[in-house]
Write a protein that holds these residues in place. Structure first.
Motif, short mmCIF file in Angstrom:
data_model
loop_
_atom_site.label_atom_id
_atom_site.label_comp_id
_atom_site.label_asym_id
_atom_site.label_seq_id
_atom_site.Cartn_x
_atom_site.Cartn_y
_atom_site.Cartn_z
N UNK A 59 5.02 -41.68 43.07
CA UNK A 59 5.57 -40.35 42.77
C UNK A 59 5.47 -39.42 43.97
N UNK A 60 5.67 -39.93 45.16
CA UNK A 60 5.68 -39.08 46.34
C UNK A 60 6.93 -38.19 46.30
N UNK A 61 6.76 -36.86 46.43
CA UNK A 61 7.92 -35.95 46.31
C UNK A 61 8.93 -36.10 47.43
N UNK A 62 8.53 -36.73 48.54
CA UNK A 62 9.41 -36.83 49.70
C UNK A 62 10.00 -38.22 49.90
N UNK A 63 9.51 -39.21 49.13
CA UNK A 63 9.98 -40.57 49.34
C UNK A 63 10.25 -41.25 48.01
N UNK A 102 -6.37 -35.23 42.20
CA UNK A 102 -5.82 -34.74 43.47
C UNK A 102 -5.66 -35.87 44.48
N UNK A 103 -6.53 -36.86 44.43
CA UNK A 103 -6.50 -37.94 45.42
C UNK A 103 -5.94 -39.24 44.85
N UNK A 104 -5.06 -39.14 43.86
CA UNK A 104 -4.47 -40.36 43.33
C UNK A 104 -3.70 -41.12 44.41
N UNK A 105 -3.82 -42.43 44.38
CA UNK A 105 -3.11 -43.27 45.35
C UNK A 105 -1.62 -43.33 45.02
N UNK A 106 -1.24 -42.81 43.87
CA UNK A 106 0.16 -42.87 43.46
C UNK A 106 1.06 -42.06 44.38
N UNK A 107 0.51 -41.13 45.11
CA UNK A 107 1.31 -40.35 46.04
C UNK A 107 1.68 -41.15 47.29
N UNK A 108 1.03 -42.30 47.49
CA UNK A 108 1.30 -43.10 48.68
C UNK A 108 1.68 -44.55 48.37
N UNK A 109 1.73 -44.91 47.09
CA UNK A 109 2.07 -46.29 46.73
C UNK A 109 2.34 -46.39 45.24
N UNK A 438 -12.96 -39.64 47.54
CA UNK A 438 -11.55 -39.81 47.24
C UNK A 438 -10.63 -39.55 48.41
N UNK A 439 -10.90 -38.51 49.19
CA UNK A 439 -10.04 -38.18 50.33
C UNK A 439 -10.06 -39.29 51.37
N UNK A 440 -11.26 -39.78 51.69
CA UNK A 440 -11.37 -40.82 52.70
C UNK A 440 -10.78 -42.13 52.19
N UNK A 441 -10.96 -42.43 50.92
CA UNK A 441 -10.39 -43.66 50.35
C UNK A 441 -8.87 -43.62 50.43
N UNK A 442 -8.29 -42.48 50.12
CA UNK A 442 -6.82 -42.35 50.20
C UNK A 442 -6.35 -42.48 51.64
N UNK A 443 -7.07 -41.87 52.56
CA UNK A 443 -6.70 -41.98 53.98
C UNK A 443 -6.79 -43.44 54.44
#
Length: 452
Positions: A59-63, A102-109, A438-443
């Motif tokens: 669900x990335x708003x840009x991709x 806030x740090x869901x991985x859904x924004x990147x995959x 969460x932030x580091x895991x997402x990064x």
């Protein structure tokens, strides 16, 4: 190969998760981004063995989702539920309070949660003989599921596919990764397999057990006599493994954990800065033959299905999914899954990691600094024993500091990477890295999937 029993409808594409949950629990939830599509279903991987999966499209708003990778998440235990713990406690779109993460991985995959081995979470077996008893059976079952998934969802066949995992899930991910690589080479499964990520993974149990004492001693959680006690039982575990007595090694593993608890005033195996919570009874129809299995199951499965999560999964989530059999509850067969894998617990899979590296598969290791059950010292020990020809060059490299917040000077992790092997040291995290950091895991996930 067949899909779930005929009484089950086909793959579900219903109202978005948040809207349905708001209706089912009377909650008002504000979703900060456009909601994505979801699909879930069962696959009968063997006679009397049914595996549940749940897919969220990115669900990335840009991709568009097709521009982002597909990540499958595998939980530990064995018997821990990906659709429950991994989803609602670590990386999914909602937390266990049904609040947006806030740090869901859904924004990147796109995220694929699978309850494996069969009997875990919403997955279930009809007969006691259908449980998986070793890694080979676990991997074989997953090949059936993945073939079904990619055949039915061809839109994901060309998207980079990564297997991320945690704890015992890492051991399973290694075996599954190797079998998937073979299946792709043989042309039986069509997918763009891009690598495995093994988080705090039970790859070499004995290296973990042998490092427990020195690690706790260095952290002022053992003194001299306690260190001697822990080291003695660790050597007993080593002797059993060297003799091929894996069930005995499992029993001694539990003894080692008891010795540690007695000498550390109940240190939490999943984060050494905390104490273990009092154990509550794990609901199961299973009659434990051996007390050590009961204690191990309490310690390593019960924490993955606490009461609040169990109520969520057996309440509003079950109501939303609509295809869970009436006579099956989420997590109801978890203890049986754990017990059936008893002889597999202490078997190492370092050779499988070596085969993945030799095949050119990308292998990422990541570990929480505060984890005890799979401490970083033990992980580093088995990595040093790899036969991978590029290992000397990997060892010569200096690690690089990483910052989850580019505006902060606080170091969040270190990373070392060479060819198709990478290692992430995640600071201030215990066993469940995405929960703790969460932030580091997402990064890290973005780095592994080449988005940063």
């Amino acid at each position: 190969m067949e899909l779930a029993p005929r009484s089950f409808p086909g793959p579900r594409r219903l109202l978005p998760l948040l809207a349905l949950l708001a209706l089912s629990v009377g909650a008002v939830i504000d979703w900060p981004m456009e909601e994505g599509k979801e699909v879930w279903d069962y696959v009968t991987v063997r006679e009397d063995a049914h595996m549940f999966w749940w897919l969220y499209y990115a669900t990335n708003p840009c991709k568009n989702f097709s521009e982002l990778p597909l990540v499958m998440w595998l939980q530990g235990g064995p018997g821990g539920s990906s659709t429950g713990f991994g989803n609602f406690e670590e990386i999914g779109p909602l937390d266990s309070d049904l609040k947006p993460r806030r740090t869901t991985w859904l924004q990147a995959a796109s995220l694929l949660f699978v309850d494996n081995p069969v009997g875990t979470g919403y997955s279930y077996v009809n007969k006691s003989g259908a449980y998986a008893k070793d890694l080979a059976a676990v991997a074989s079952d997953m090949m059936v599921l993945l073939k079904t998934f990619f055949d039915c969802h061809k839109e994901f066949q060309t998207i980079p596919f990564y297997i991320f995992s945690e704890s015992y899930g890492g051991k399973m991910a290694a075996g599954i990764g190797l079998e998937l690589y073979k299946a792709i080479q043989q042309g039986t499964i069509k997918c763009n397999f891009a690598g495995v990520a093994l988080g705090d993974s039970w790859i070499s149990p004995i290296d973990s057990v042998l490092s427990w004492g020195p690690y706790l001693y260095s952290m002022s959680l053992l003194e001299d006599s306690g260190l001697a006690e822990v080291s003695k039982v660790a050597e007993e575990v080593l002797d059993a493994i060297n003799s091929g007595l894996y069930k005995e090694a499992t029993q001694l593993w539990e003894k080692a954990e008891m010795v540690i608890e007695q000498n550390t005033d109940g240190v939490n195996f999943y984060n050494i800065l905390t104490k273990s919570a009092p154990e509550s009874v794990l609901e199961s129809g299973l009659e434990f033959t051996h007390s050590h299995l009961a204690r191990l199951c309490q310690r390593h499965v019960r924490h993955l299905q606490q009461d609040t999560l169990s109520r969520l999964m057996n309440g509003p989530i079950r109501k939303k999914l609509k295809i869970i059999p009436e006579d099956h509850t989420w997590g109801g067969q978890a203890a049986n899954v754990f017990v059936n894998m008893e002889e597999d617990f202490m078997k190492p899979v370092i050779s499988i990691v070596d085969k993945l590296l030799a095949a050119g598969v990308n292998v990422t290791l990541y570990n929480g600094q505060l984890d005890l059950i799979v401490d970083t010292m033990g992980q580093e020990a088995w990595v040093r024993s790899l036969k991978w020809p590029e290992l000397p060059k990997f060892n010569e490299l200096k690690w690089k500091a990483l910052y989850s917040d580019p505006k902060s000077l606080e170091t969040s992790a270190f990373v070392k990477s060479h060819k198709n092997l990478a290692f992430y040291w995640i600071l201030r995290a215990g066993h469940m890295v995405p929960s703790d950091q969460g932030d580091m895991a997402l990064k890290m996930m973005r780095l592994v999937t080449q988005q940063e």
